[in-house]
Design a protein around this motif. Structure first.
Motif, PDB file in Angstrom:
ATOM      1  N   ILE A 190       0.837  -1.206   0.000  1.00 31.92           N
ATOM      2  CA  ILE A 190       0.000   0.000   0.000  1.00 31.92           C
ATOM      3  C   ILE A 190       0.872   1.257   0.000  1.00 31.92           C
ATOM      4  CG2 ILE A 190      -1.658   1.329   1.372  1.00 31.92           C
ATOM      5  CD1 ILE A 190      -2.840  -1.361   2.286  1.00 31.92           C
ATOM      6  N   ARG A 191       1.968   1.213   0.729  1.00 32.18           N
ATOM      7  CA  ARG A 191       2.885   2.363   0.751  1.00 32.18           C
ATOM      8  C   ARG A 191       3.413   2.643  -0.659  1.00 32.18           C
ATOM      9  NH1 ARG A 191       8.463   1.907   3.996  1.00 32.18           N
ATOM     10  NH2 ARG A 191       8.763   0.397   2.303  1.00 32.18           N
ATOM     11  N   GLY A 192       3.756   1.565  -1.404  1.00 32.18           N
ATOM     12  CA  GLY A 192       4.209   1.758  -2.787  1.00 32.18           C
ATOM     13  C   GLY A 192       3.094   2.243  -3.694  1.00 32.18           C
ATOM     14  N   LEU A 193       1.855   1.789  -3.424  1.00 33.25           N
ATOM     15  CA  LEU A 193       0.715   2.166  -4.240  1.00 33.25           C
ATOM     16  C   LEU A 193       0.373   3.653  -4.084  1.00 33.25           C
ATOM     17  CD1 LEU A 193      -1.586   1.153  -6.124  1.00 33.25           C
ATOM     18  CD2 LEU A 193      -2.914   0.681  -4.050  1.00 33.25           C
ATOM     19  N   MET A 194       0.697   4.214  -2.939  1.00 29.50           N
ATOM     20  CA  MET A 194       0.385   5.627  -2.687  1.00 29.50           C
ATOM     21  C   MET A 194       1.042   6.550  -3.709  1.00 29.50           C
ATOM     22  SD  MET A 194       0.496   6.013   1.457  1.00 29.50           S
ATOM     23  CE  MET A 194      -0.807   5.315   2.479  1.00 29.50           C
ATOM     24  N   LEU A 195       2.191   6.137  -4.234  1.00 28.91           N
ATOM     25  CA  LEU A 195       2.890   6.964  -5.226  1.00 28.91           C
ATOM     26  C   LEU A 195       2.183   6.941  -6.567  1.00 28.91           C
ATOM     27  CD1 LEU A 195       6.563   5.871  -4.393  1.00 28.91           C
ATOM     28  CD2 LEU A 195       5.347   7.923  -3.612  1.00 28.91           C
ATOM     29  N   GLU A 196       1.350   5.921  -6.798  1.00 32.52           N
ATOM     30  CA  GLU A 196       0.678   5.779  -8.080  1.00 32.52           C
ATOM     31  C   GLU A 196      -0.807   6.163  -8.017  1.00 32.52           C
ATOM     32  OE1 GLU A 196       1.232   1.773  -9.331  1.00 32.52           O
ATOM     33  OE2 GLU A 196       3.411   1.797  -9.076  1.00 32.52           O
ATOM     34  N   ASP A 197      -1.492   5.712  -6.973  1.00 36.03           N
ATOM     35  CA  ASP A 197      -2.942   5.924  -6.895  1.00 36.03           C
ATOM     36  C   ASP A 197      -3.333   6.112  -5.431  1.00 36.03           C
ATOM     37  OD1 ASP A 197      -5.709   5.832  -6.979  1.00 36.03           O
ATOM     38  OD2 ASP A 197      -5.768   4.306  -8.557  1.00 36.03           O
ATOM     39  N   VAL A 198      -3.455   7.368  -5.031  1.00 36.78           N
ATOM     40  CA  VAL A 198      -3.757   7.681  -3.631  1.00 36.78           C
ATOM     41  C   VAL A 198      -5.147   7.175  -3.248  1.00 36.78           C
ATOM     42  CG1 VAL A 198      -4.085   9.533  -1.953  1.00 36.78           C
ATOM     43  CG2 VAL A 198      -2.233   9.672  -3.635  1.00 36.78           C
ATOM     44  N   GLU A 199      -6.115   7.359  -4.125  1.00 30.48           N
ATOM     45  CA  GLU A 199      -7.487   6.954  -3.818  1.00 30.48           C
ATOM     46  C   GLU A 199      -7.585   5.446  -3.619  1.00 30.48           C
ATOM     47  OE1 GLU A 199     -11.196   7.774  -2.695  1.00 30.48           O
ATOM     48  OE2 GLU A 199      -9.722   9.295  -3.327  1.00 30.48           O
TER      49      GLU A 199
END
Length: 356
Positions: A190-199
């Motif tokens: 999820i931490r890595g996903l925050m850089l791509e898609d915050v929602e």
């Protein structure tokens, strides 16, 4: 406090049985004594019955106090038999002495002219002693039999309570063996996903928090609705797809009539997690996880099927699979089953749970 209550109840029970048994003996003596020359209707005979009742109560109550001090049912030894027989002999002599003494006094000082039947005149001291011993010995056998039965019942109840406590402790321990690595991996993903898609990352955090809440709140229950478990499986799959991306496909075929059936919490999630970790994760091109539920006769059949081969990794504890087997055994005994096999290039895990 509990031991005091049990002791108090046992004491009351003893005196109730004591009074009823000696009362019954006196009644039998009265009922079967032949009324020769008005002997049965005399005061002497009535005094004899009353004395038998009171002397019996006194002698056997003293014997009971003695037996409580020398009989140990937890570690019964042969020497206790000698002590029991010694107590019976003493109580028999006391019973005889009091009975004989009372009878002598009544016969000597009673002003009533009573014709004692010949059958009682010939009842010598030796026969009286033998009769006293038989009476007291019979009472002792009855008393010890009741004590043994009560002890066996108490042991049975204690074993049942102990087994129930042990089963619950084992279940709670097994529930606590859910692999925590998934939670840590999900947080990292999820931490890595925050850089791509915050929602999307927010949505995944919500699903992760729901899973954590689910695992905590369901730790004290042994059964939940299948539908509730499926919601958590969906959350797990959604979080897993962050890592596997397009390599993971999830398919469900759920019989709607099974949604309200009670199952152990997190048991399907363990199967799906095992399929993802040991099946899909080892395939470069990914694969499919299929989940099906159906009713068959008197059982609920749950199947989790994944692409891949059934391989036991060297050094693996197979904790998840052992967890499932142990929980099913503790909750359903031999009525439930869990199997895992490789069939036509797929790993098929099947759980059978009785419906009643």
């Amino acid at each position: 406090m509990t031991s005091f209550v049990k002791k108090y109840r046992w004491s009351i029970s003893f005196w109730v049985v004591q009074l009823m048994s000696w009362g019954g003996l006196v009644f039998i003596a009265y009922a079967f004594t032949p009324d020769m020359d008005g002997y049965k209707s005399s005061k002497v005979f009535s005094y004899g019955l009353v004395s038998t009742f009171l002397i019996g109560i006194v002698s056997t109550s003293l014997l009971r106090s003695y037996l409580k001090g020398i009989v140990n049912f937890e570690a019964f030894e042969k020497k206790q038999i000698v002590k029991i027989l010694l107590g019976v002999a003493c109580a028999s002599l006391l019973y005889f002495a009091l009975s004989y003494g009372f009878g002598y006094c009544v016969g000597k000082y009673s002003e009533e002219d009573v014709k004692v039947p010949e059958m009682y005149k010939n009842f010598g001291i030796g026969l009286m002693i033998v009769n006293s011993f038989i009476t007291i010995f019979g009472w002792t056998i009855f008393y010890l039999s009741v004590k043994v039965a009560a002890k066996l019942n108490a042991n049975r109840v204690e074993r049942a309570e102990l087994n129930a406590t042990l089963r619950q402790a084992q279940l709670n321990t097994l529930k606590g063996q859910i692999n925590p690595h998934f939670m840590f991996n999900s947080l990292n993903n999820i931490r890595g996903l925050m850089l791509e898609d915050v929602e999307k990352s927010r949505d995944m955090l919500t699903k992760l928090s729901e899973m954590l809440r689910y695992s905590l709140t369901k730790n004290n229950v042994n059964a939940i609705n299948l539908e509730e478990e499926l919601d958590m499986v969906d959350n797990y799959i959604a979080l897993s797809k962050i890592q596997f991306e397009e390599r993971l496909e999830f398919v469900k075929h759920i019989d709607k009539t099974t949604l309200d059936i009670k199952i152990p919490p997190m048991i399907i999630q363990l199967l799906v997690e095992n399929a993802a970790k040991h099946g899909i994760a080892n395939l470069k091109s990914g694969g499919i996880i299929k989940l099906t539920t159906e009713k068959s006769s008197d059982n609920l059949i749950i199947k989790v099927i994944n692409t891949g081969k059934l391989m036991i990794v060297k050094g693996s504890t197979q904790l998840g699979l052992k967890n499932i087997r142990q929980r099913l055994r503790l909750l359903y005994g031999s009525n439930a089953s869990f199997t895992i096999n490789e069939i036509d290039g797929e790993v098929v895990a099947t759980i059978k749970i009785p419906l009643s």
